[in-house]
Each structure stands twice: as C-alpha cells, then as structure tokens.
Design a protein around this motif. Structure first.
Motif, short mmCIF file in Angstrom:
data_model
loop_
_atom_site.label_atom_id
_atom_site.label_comp_id
_atom_site.label_asym_id
_atom_site.label_seq_id
_atom_site.Cartn_x
_atom_site.Cartn_y
_atom_site.Cartn_z
N TYR A 57 54.14 -1.28 35.82
CA TYR A 57 55.38 -0.50 35.76
C TYR A 57 55.12 0.84 35.09
N GLU A 58 56.14 1.69 35.07
CA GLU A 58 56.06 3.02 34.47
C GLU A 58 56.79 3.01 33.12
N GLU A 59 56.26 3.74 32.15
CA GLU A 59 56.92 4.00 30.87
C GLU A 59 57.20 5.49 30.83
N GLY A 60 58.42 5.87 31.12
CA GLY A 60 58.72 7.30 31.18
C GLY A 60 58.08 7.90 32.42
N GLU A 61 57.88 9.21 32.38
CA GLU A 61 57.32 9.90 33.54
C GLU A 61 55.79 9.96 33.51
N ASP A 62 55.21 9.85 32.32
CA ASP A 62 53.79 10.14 32.17
C ASP A 62 52.88 8.94 31.93
N VAL A 63 53.43 7.75 31.75
CA VAL A 63 52.60 6.61 31.39
C VAL A 63 52.77 5.47 32.39
N LYS A 64 51.65 5.04 32.95
CA LYS A 64 51.64 3.89 33.84
C LYS A 64 51.12 2.69 33.05
N VAL A 65 51.78 1.55 33.18
CA VAL A 65 51.39 0.34 32.48
C VAL A 65 50.96 -0.71 33.51
N ILE A 66 49.79 -1.29 33.28
CA ILE A 66 49.27 -2.33 34.16
C ILE A 66 48.87 -3.51 33.30
N GLU A 67 49.37 -4.68 33.64
CA GLU A 67 48.94 -5.89 32.96
C GLU A 67 47.82 -6.51 33.77
N GLY A 68 46.91 -7.20 33.08
CA GLY A 68 45.80 -7.80 33.79
C GLY A 68 45.10 -8.86 32.95
N VAL A 69 44.03 -9.38 33.51
CA VAL A 69 43.27 -10.46 32.88
C VAL A 69 41.83 -10.03 32.68
N TYR A 70 41.32 -10.26 31.48
CA TYR A 70 39.93 -9.93 31.15
C TYR A 70 39.01 -10.97 31.78
N ASP A 71 37.98 -10.50 32.50
CA ASP A 71 37.06 -11.42 33.18
C ASP A 71 35.70 -11.53 32.50
N GLY A 72 35.57 -10.92 31.34
CA GLY A 72 34.28 -10.91 30.64
C GLY A 72 33.66 -9.53 30.63
N TYR A 73 34.06 -8.68 31.58
CA TYR A 73 33.56 -7.31 31.67
C TYR A 73 34.67 -6.31 32.00
N PHE A 74 35.60 -6.71 32.85
CA PHE A 74 36.68 -5.84 33.31
C PHE A 74 38.02 -6.47 33.03
N MET A 75 39.07 -5.64 33.11
CA MET A 75 40.42 -6.16 33.20
C MET A 75 40.77 -6.10 34.68
N ILE A 76 41.09 -7.25 35.27
CA ILE A 76 41.53 -7.29 36.65
C ILE A 76 43.04 -7.11 36.61
N GLY A 77 43.51 -5.98 37.13
CA GLY A 77 44.92 -5.63 37.04
C GLY A 77 45.79 -6.36 38.03
N SER A 78 47.09 -6.34 37.74
CA SER A 78 48.07 -6.93 38.66
C SER A 78 48.03 -6.23 40.01
N ASP A 79 47.50 -5.01 40.04
CA ASP A 79 47.34 -4.25 41.28
C ASP A 79 46.01 -4.59 41.98
N GLU A 80 45.29 -5.61 41.46
CA GLU A 80 44.02 -6.11 41.99
C GLU A 80 42.86 -5.13 41.84
N LYS A 81 43.02 -4.10 41.02
CA LYS A 81 41.93 -3.17 40.73
C LYS A 81 41.20 -3.63 39.47
N LYS A 82 39.92 -3.24 39.37
CA LYS A 82 39.12 -3.55 38.18
C LYS A 82 39.13 -2.34 37.26
N TYR A 83 39.49 -2.56 35.99
CA TYR A 83 39.51 -1.50 35.00
C TYR A 83 38.44 -1.77 33.95
N PRO A 84 37.58 -0.80 33.68
CA PRO A 84 36.50 -1.03 32.71
C PRO A 84 37.05 -1.16 31.29
N VAL A 85 36.67 -2.24 30.62
CA VAL A 85 37.07 -2.44 29.23
C VAL A 85 35.89 -2.00 28.37
#
Length: 185
Positions: A57-85
């Motif tokens: 979801y969005e927080e205001g106009e400038d901040v995007k919030v993505i929840e996800g699950v840590y897989d040991g190396y990445f956060m796998i986001g609810s949008d199915e993208k991998k985010y480097p932790v």
C-alpha cells in the motif's frame, strides 16, 4: 569526484544484490545435489505462498509500503518481487527464514526494513566451520548444517571451531540460521 563516488556506490549495491542471488542459487543447488530437489522447489513455494497473503500500500504520496517474508537472503514481497535485505540489518535483527517484514520505499529510493512478525524460533548450540566454498557455516552436534550471515560472523569475530548459539525457525525447511552469540575457544 561526486559522480564517481555515486557510480561506485551504485556498483557496490548492484554487486551486493548479485552476490545474494548467487548465494540463494547455491543453496538451491546444494539441496538438489544432496538429493533434495523437492526441498529446493518447496523453499521457494512456501515463502511465496505466505508472501502472497500480505499487503502492499501507499503511505502518503511519497512512500510505498510492501510487506513480505524473509527467505534467508531476500524479502519476498507481497508483489512477488525479491528485495535485498542488507546483511548488516539481518545480522543485527537476527532474522530467520519466515520472518514477516515491512519495507518502506521512500521517495528518494531509500529502503527501510522493519520486522513486524517474528517466525517461530529455536536456539541450538553449534560449531562454527567453513564450507567447501570457504563460507562460514554452523554444524550442530546432530550433524545438521546451517548457512550463516557472513557479516554476523565478522561482527562476532568468530573463528572456525568456536562454539555458537544459533537461532533457527524450526518450521522452515530453509537451512539458514542467525547467530545469537559466539563463545570463543
């Protein structure tokens, strides 16, 4: 000089992401070679299934919030993208696979992670060792092997043979552990 520093910083970040991708691929290859191809496939499926149930979801106009699950190396986001932790963050926070996280992507591109749902944890004694690839690993008395965050080993000044207290998610099939403490020999 400033543009050169920015270019170097961008390259360092890119290399960090590539190194993390390589580590994850090696973990999957290891499971296949050890005769556990279904484990390699299942690791991705379990985390993706959990991540798909989370929010974005969005927080205001400038901040995007993505929840996800840590897989040991990445956060796998609810949008199915991998985010480097960042390794330092996962080390400091003692993340284990299955931890639910929130990522705030700021307008300037900065990524801010926060642990919002810790996974189940078990504490185990292990011995610090090195893998064939010269990476630090933890080996339990039962012979189970866990991958470790290399930044955490460096922070704790661990040496092969040191006794460790590690944290695992007993419900996860991913063999990655966080370091609780290093007891030097």
């Amino acid at each position: 000089m400033e543009k050169q520093n920015e270019a170097l910083k961008s390259l360092e970040e890119l290399l960090g992401k590539i190194e993390t991708d390589i580590k994850r691929a090696k973990l999957m290859i290891h499971n296949i070679v050890e005769g556990n191809p279904e484990e390699a496939q299942k690791q991705g499926e379990d985390i993706n299934s959990l991540a798909s149930k989370l929010l974005s979801y969005e927080e205001g106009e400038d901040v995007k919030v993505i929840e996800g699950v840590y897989d040991g190396y990445f956060m796998i986001g609810s949008d199915e993208k991998k985010y480097p932790v960042p390794m330092n963050y996962s080390s400091k926070t003692k993340l284990v696979p299955g931890d639910v996280m929130k990522l705030r992507v700021l307008a300037d591109g900065k990524l801010v992670y926060k642990l919002i749902g810790p996974a189940p944890r078990s504490y185990i004694k292990a011995t610090l060792s090195r893998s064939d690839e010269n990476k630090f690993i933890a080996i339990t008395d039962e012979g189970e092997t866990y991958q470790l965050n290399q930044a955490a080993v460096t922070f704790f000044k661990g040496k092969p043979g040191d006794e460790l207290s590690i944290i695992i998610n007993p419900e996860s099939n991913v063999d990655v552990a966080a370091i609780e403490a290093v007891i030097s020999n």
